[in-house]
Scaffold this motif. Sequence first.
Motif, PDB file in Angstrom:
ATOM      1  N   VAL A 257       4.843   6.325 -31.815  1.00 62.32           N
ATOM      2  CA  VAL A 257       4.372   7.590 -31.257  1.00 62.32           C
ATOM      3  C   VAL A 257       5.552   8.519 -30.990  1.00 62.32           C
ATOM      4  CG1 VAL A 257       2.975   8.640 -29.447  1.00 62.32           C
ATOM      5  CG2 VAL A 257       2.470   6.318 -30.202  1.00 62.32           C
ATOM      6  N   TRP A 258       6.673   7.964 -30.522  1.00 58.76           N
ATOM      7  CA  TRP A 258       7.907   8.731 -30.283  1.00 58.76           C
ATOM      8  C   TRP A 258       8.400   9.379 -31.573  1.00 58.76           C
ATOM      9  CZ3 TRP A 258      13.270   6.569 -31.023  1.00 58.76           C
ATOM     10  CH2 TRP A 258      14.259   7.402 -30.494  1.00 58.76           C
ATOM     11  N   CYS A 259       8.422   8.588 -32.654  1.00 60.09           N
ATOM     12  CA  CYS A 259       8.849   9.137 -33.946  1.00 60.09           C
ATOM     13  C   CYS A 259       7.943  10.299 -34.382  1.00 60.09           C
ATOM     14  CB  CYS A 259       8.834   8.042 -35.011  1.00 60.09           C
ATOM     15  SG  CYS A 259      10.160   6.826 -34.844  1.00 60.09           S
ATOM     16  N   ASP A 260       6.655  10.151 -34.127  1.00 56.08           N
ATOM     17  CA  ASP A 260       5.693  11.148 -34.592  1.00 56.08           C
ATOM     18  C   ASP A 260       5.690  12.397 -33.711  1.00 56.08           C
ATOM     19  OD1 ASP A 260       3.580  12.233 -36.125  1.00 56.08           O
ATOM     20  OD2 ASP A 260       2.092  11.410 -34.738  1.00 56.08           O
ATOM     21  N   ARG A 261       5.597  12.202 -32.387  1.00 56.84           N
ATOM     22  CA  ARG A 261       5.365  13.333 -31.485  1.00 56.84           C
ATOM     23  C   ARG A 261       6.622  13.945 -30.884  1.00 56.84           C
ATOM     24  NH1 ARG A 261       0.010  11.492 -27.945  1.00 56.84           N
ATOM     25  NH2 ARG A 261      -1.288  10.859 -29.730  1.00 56.84           N
ATOM     26  N   VAL A 262       7.711  13.148 -30.795  1.00 60.62           N
ATOM     27  CA  VAL A 262       8.938  13.648 -30.165  1.00 60.62           C
ATOM     28  C   VAL A 262      10.000  13.987 -31.213  1.00 60.62           C
ATOM     29  CG1 VAL A 262      10.793  13.148 -28.522  1.00 60.62           C
ATOM     30  CG2 VAL A 262       8.459  12.351 -28.057  1.00 60.62           C
ATOM     31  N   LEU A 263      10.245  13.057 -32.114  1.00 56.11           N
ATOM     32  CA  LEU A 263      11.261  13.299 -33.147  1.00 56.11           C
ATOM     33  C   LEU A 263      10.703  14.061 -34.347  1.00 56.11           C
ATOM     34  CD1 LEU A 263      13.126   9.858 -33.169  1.00 56.11           C
ATOM     35  CD2 LEU A 263      13.705  11.932 -31.898  1.00 56.11           C
ATOM     36  N   HIS A 264       9.379  14.105 -34.459  1.00 54.63           N
ATOM     37  CA  HIS A 264       8.683  14.849 -35.525  1.00 54.63           C
ATOM     38  C   HIS A 264       9.078  14.383 -36.934  1.00 54.63           C
ATOM     39  CE1 HIS A 264       7.331  17.431 -32.313  1.00 54.63           C
ATOM     40  NE2 HIS A 264       8.578  17.719 -31.976  1.00 54.63           N
ATOM     41  N   VAL A 265       9.149  13.038 -37.097  1.00 55.57           N
ATOM     42  CA  VAL A 265       9.423  12.481 -38.427  1.00 55.57           C
ATOM     43  C   VAL A 265       8.192  11.793 -38.996  1.00 55.57           C
ATOM     44  CG1 VAL A 265      11.892  12.223 -38.000  1.00 55.57           C
ATOM     45  CG2 VAL A 265      10.347  10.315 -37.460  1.00 55.57           C
TER      46      VAL A 265
END
Length: 424
Positions: A257-265
């Motif tokens: 979820v961090w990769c998707d929503r925070v780092l936008h990868v």
Amino acid sequence: MTTTGPMISDRQPRLRDDPDFRRYWIARASSLTGSMVTALALPVLVYRLSGSPFLTALVTALEAAPYLLVGLFAGALADRWNRRRVMVSADLINAVLIGSVPLAYLAGVLTVAQVLVVGFVVQMVFTFFDGANFGALPVLVGRARIAQANAAVWTASSLIELFVPPLAALLLAVMNPADLLVIDALSFVASAIAVRGIVRMMSEQRTGQRPLRPKVVFADIAEGVRYLVRHAGVRTMTIIGSLQSFAGGGFMALMIVWCDRVLHVGTSGIRFGLVYGTWGIGGLIAALGLPRLLKRMPPAAVALYALPVSAVLGIVSPLMPNWELAAIALLVWGSAYVLVIVNAISYRQQVTPEHLLGRVNTAGRMLSWGVGWTGGSVIGGLLGSSVGIRSAMVLMGAGGVAAVLVAWTSPLRRIAAAHDPLHA
């Protein structure tokens, strides 16, 4: 307290020249490859099916939860049973379980509930494999080579973590994650074949064992737990492992979820794979460096110095403003985190008597992996839904600070000063 157990002779081949260890290594590498694919594909599958951060985090929690239910029993029984048979049987059962997910997807009947149940049961079966595996390796290679053997296995694991996630992430761009689980099912079959081919014994001869009854099993469990509690080094390594696993479980539960929503990868592609895979580079550095470190200092000192680095990076990593810096931070954190883990496992296997290996190691694994990782995953998921993903990850990473405080106020300082890893 000194330990007893099989030691290697000067005539034994190097690990890389030992055909039985090569079979063992191939089995572990095959299984780890499939498991790494599943570790990425399973939460992505749940996330795509449900869109829920909590259910996605629950997948990570279910990886470790079976240790809370059957860990102690698995260790006690593995110390009684033929370890080779336990490992082969567990591999074959898990091949069938994992294979049921792509079959259900193909039939159009796959649900989130099935994915979660399969994830849980697979890990429960693996608990028995783990109990047998912990005892098998010291018997197979000898205690003097156990750190070297674990380093070889973790080197393979780290290389797999380096290359498999980016490849799996690329495949996720064109394939459904359910389809990727076929790789894991086949890897379990490959592991079973390799373990079955090991010639040397992986269990010492058992004589005078009491009949297998519930009362006897509980007595066996109690014997293993007493050893863990009374041995100062094993006890402390287990406590700090539990605290670090709590931090790591919370972080990893939110990582997709961090990769998707925070780092936008996103949840597929090369950038996602690189962020997810840099942990593996850190693990590789740790696995290659541990045998050299242990020539210079005892395991207690390795733990004391690696823990503060792990604690700091656990807090810093989620604060990185972009995916490039996040990947670098994860690389350093992965090095320190894995160094603590491999060091603790090797120490436990080195000092524990052979007839207690399964029980003591699964008890330690239950507390660190079952309690620590599961608790961290659940709490991380809840915090992610209430205070936000980045804030939740910082809070969970801060759990590593507690491990530092425990370690530096524990008997590990005395053990390190004695500079003898076989006394506590």
